[in-house]
Design an enzyme around this catalytic site. Structure first.
Site, PDB file in Angstrom:
ATOM      1  CD  GLU A   1      -7.393   2.560  -1.820  1.00 36.29           C
ATOM      2  OE1 GLU A   1      -6.666   3.193  -2.607  1.00 36.29           O
ATOM      3  OE2 GLU A   1      -7.668   2.968  -0.676  1.00 36.29           O
TER       4      GLU A   1
ATOM      5  CB  CYS B   1      -1.160   4.311   0.497  1.00 36.22           C
ATOM      6  SG  CYS B   1      -2.080   3.138   1.536  1.00 36.22           S
TER       7      CYS B   1
ATOM      8  CB  CYS C   1      -4.465   0.551  -0.267  1.00 32.02           C
ATOM      9  SG  CYS C   1      -5.328   1.386   1.079  1.00 32.02           S
TER      10      CYS C   1
END
Length: 167
Positions: free
Chosen positions: A57, A85, A88
């Site tokens: 990302e 996560c 990101c």
């Protein structure tokens, strides 16, 4: 076979995940779409680049921002094969992405609703629309395939070490 736009772009994200897997990386891929065009692509390269920041990302966001000449990715949709996560999700929120489409949820670090929901936290000044489960089986399968192979390689290395010690 006719695919929806979400399936089409998730397939593009899966192609990015395959690139990660070819490098021996955890197969996570991402594409960012603006006005029906992919403007950013990324795949996991943490081990290759020796960087905790080399997530799919983050790479895709960096490329998309460069492509449009702005840090704001308003009116963009980000497609990722695995739920983002915390890092990101924070970058997605900060870059003002309008919508995130996710393949598979992440029980260990998902921050689009599974472990926590950074993307739709009303305390932030930007919220992102989220859809989880587009091509979920395919996204989950590539991860399972990778980790099955990794466990097998680790077992073989352990056995080889044991046989070296017994000689």
């Amino acid at each position: 076979m006719k695919y929806t736009a979400d399936e089409k772009y998730m397939r593009a994200a899966l192609k990015q995940a395959e690139k990660a897997m070819a490098l021996g990386e955890v197969p996570i891929g991402c594409v960012i779409v603006f006005q029906d065009r992919i403007i950013g692509r990324g795949y996991n390269r943490r081990n290759t680049d020796h960087s905790a920041l080399a997530h799919a990302e983050i790479t895709a966001i960096r490329k998309a921002c460069r492509k449009i000449g702005d840090w704001r990715l308003e009116e963009c949709t980000l497609y990722c094969t695995l739920e983002p996560c915390p890092m990101c999700a924070g970058a997605i929120e900060q870059s003002r992405v309008d919508r995130v489409v996710i393949g598979a949820p992440s029980d260990k670090s998902g921050c689009a609703g599974t472990v926590m929901n950074i993307l739709q936290n009303e305390r932030f000044n930007h919220q992102t629309a989220v859809e989880i489960g587009v091509l979920e089986e395919e996204c989950r399968a590539i991860l399972q395939q990778f980790f099955r192979g990794l466990r097998m390689r680790n077992r073989m290395e352990k056995l080889a070490k044991r046989s070296d010690l017994s000689v």
